[in-house]
Design an enzyme around this catalytic site. Structure first.
Site, PDB file in Angstrom:
ATOM      1  N   GLU A  52      74.733  97.277 119.947  1.00 25.16           N
ATOM      2  CA  GLU A  52      75.524  96.230 119.310  1.00 25.16           C
ATOM      3  C   GLU A  52      76.793  96.892 118.793  1.00 25.16           C
ATOM      4  OE1 GLU A  52      75.597  93.834 115.094  1.00 25.16           O
ATOM      5  OE2 GLU A  52      73.622  94.101 116.050  1.00 25.16           O
TER       6      GLU A  52
ATOM      7  N   ARG B 233      84.202  95.520 113.815  1.00 27.67           N
ATOM      8  CA  ARG B 233      84.829  95.975 112.575  1.00 27.67           C
ATOM      9  C   ARG B 233      86.044  96.854 112.853  1.00 27.67           C
ATOM     10  NH1 ARG B 233      79.398  98.062 109.362  1.00 27.67           N
ATOM     11  NH2 ARG B 233      78.242  96.086 109.436  1.00 27.67           N
TER      12      ARG B 233
ATOM     13  N   LYS C 182      69.208  86.820 113.007  1.00 27.20           N
ATOM     14  CA  LYS C 182      69.278  88.123 112.347  1.00 27.20           C
ATOM     15  C   LYS C 182      68.871  87.937 110.886  1.00 27.20           C
ATOM     16  CE  LYS C 182      72.880  91.647 111.489  1.00 27.20           C
ATOM     17  NZ  LYS C 182      74.296  91.997 111.789  1.00 27.20           N
TER      18      LYS C 182
END
Length: 319
Positions: free
Chosen positions: A41, A45, A129
Site C-alpha cells: 500500500e 502522503r 480498514k
C-alpha cells in the site's frame, strides 16, 4: 468480497510504505516480493507516490500494488491510472467511496467506530480498514465493535507489528493486517533492501509459524507398528496411543500400521493458517495434491504437497 481483497487476505500482511523518492520503488518492490509479500500500500502522503505506483505496477505486474491515504476522487483516479489495484483511505469519505464504487475500484476506507461501519454497510462495502488500530482500542475494540455486524470484515492498520500480528489475524473477522515494521523509512533511505527482505521474510515466517508436528513412520504391518511403539515407550517413555490406522508415540511419531504415503513415511508440518500457508508455499514454487485436502466441519485441516522429500511425503496440518 472483491478478488483483489481476497488475495490480500491470503497474503495476510500488507506493507504500508511512504516513498520520498520514486527511484526506491523498484528495489523496494523486489525486496518485498523476495521476502514473500507480493503486495504494498503506497501512501499518497508524498509527491513520489504516483510515480512509485507506476514503476511497481510496470516492473512487477504480479504484485498487488495499492494506493493509501487517498483523500479525494481525483487522487483515486490518479492512483488507478498509475496501476494501483486497490484504494485505501484513512477515514470514510462517502464521496470518495461512491466514486471508487462507480468506477469499479476496490476501496477499503478507514473506520474507527460503529457509525463509520454502518455508513460503509449503507454504501455496499463488506471490508473496511480499522485505523489507527492500536490507538483506537486495538483488537478488543474490533471484537466489541464488530459483534453486531456479522458480514463486515476488517483490515487493521496502525501499531501492528510482529509481536501482535497473530493475535489480530486469529480473529476471523480480520482479512489481513497493514503494517510498516518491515519497511522502515530509514532502511529505505539507506538503500538497505537486503534488511527489508529479511524483515519481510521474518514477518511471513512469524505469521505462518511452520513447525514440525510429527513424523510418520511406515511399517510393514500392525505387529511391527506395535513393536516400534513399545520400543519408543521403553527408550523414551513415549506413551503409545492406538488408532485405527496408526499408533501415536507421544505426539512426535505416528507409526503406521501399514505403508502409507512416502517411501519411508510422512512429515506433518503445522501452521497457524492453512489457506495462507498454501498460498505462500505455492508462491515459492511448490504444488499441492488437491485430492488430499481434508476439511472437517468447514475447517481446512490438512493437505499434502506433491512429491517426496528425502523419501518422505509432507503435509500441512492445523496447529
Amino acid at each position: 468480497m472483491n478478488k483483489v481483497i481476497e488475495e490480500l487476505g491470503l497474503i495476510g500482511i500488507v506493507p504500508v510504505i511512504a516513498l520520498d523518492d520514486a527511484k526506491d520503488a523498484k528495489p523496494l518492490a523486489k525486496a518485498l516480493i523476495d521476502g514473500g509479500l507480493p503486495c504494498a500500500e503506497v501512501t499518497f502522503r508524498t509527491e513520489a507516490a504516483e510515480e512509485s505506483i507506476k514503476i511497481m505496477a510496470k516492473e512487477f505486474p504480479e504484485m498487488i500494488v495499492g494506493a493509501g491515504t487517498v483523500l479525494t476522487p481525483e487522487q483515486a483516479d490518479r492512483a488507478m491510472n498509475a496501476g494501483a489495484k486497490f484504494i485505501v483511505s484513512p477515514g470514510l469519505n462517502p464521496k470518495v467511496v461512491k466514486h471508487c464504487i462507480d468506477k469499479g475500484y476496490p476501496i477499503i476506507p478507514g473506520t474507527s467506530n460503529p457509525s463509520d461501519v454502518e455508513v460503509a454497510i449503507e454504501l455496499g462495502l463488506d471490508v473496511v480498514k480499522f485505523f489507527p488500530a492500536e490507538a483506537a482500542g486495538g483488537l478488543a475494540m474490533i471484537k466489541a465493535m464488530s459483534a453486531p455486524y456479522t458480514q463486515m470484515k476488517f483490515m487493521p492498520t496502525g501499531g501492528i507489528n510482529a509481536s501482535n500480528l497473530k493475535s489480530y489475524l486469529d480473529f476471523k473477522k480480520i482479512v489481513c493486517c497493514g503494517g510498516s515494521w518491515m519497511v522502515k523509512k530509514d532502511l529505505v533511505a539507506a538503500g538497505n533492501f537486503e534488511e527489508i527482505t529479511r524483515l519481510t521474510r521474518e514477518a511471513v515466517d512469524t505469521m505462518l509459524d511452520l513447525k514440525i508436528k510429527h513424523v510418520g513412520v511406515n511399517m510393514a504391518n500392525e505387529e511391527e507398528a506395535f513393536e516400534l511403539a513399545d520400543t519408543f515407550k521403553k527408550v523414551f517413555n513415549f506413551e503409545p496411543k492406538n488408532g485405527n490406522s496408526s499408533i501415536f508415540s507421544d505426539t512426535a511419531f505416528e507409526i503406521m500400521k501399514k505403508p502409507g504415503r512416502g517411501t519411508h513415511g510422512h512429515i506433518a508440518i503445522s501452521t497457524n493458517y492453512m489457506d495462507r500457508a498454501v498460498y505462500h508455499l505455492e508462491k515459492r514454487g511448490f504444488k499441492f495434491e488437491e485430492a488430499s485436502r481434508v476439511v472437517k466441519e468447514g475447517v481446512f485441516k490438512a493437505i499434502y504437497l506433491e512429491g517426496e522429500f528425502g523419501g518422505y511425503a509432507i503435509h500441512l496440518a492445523t496447529k
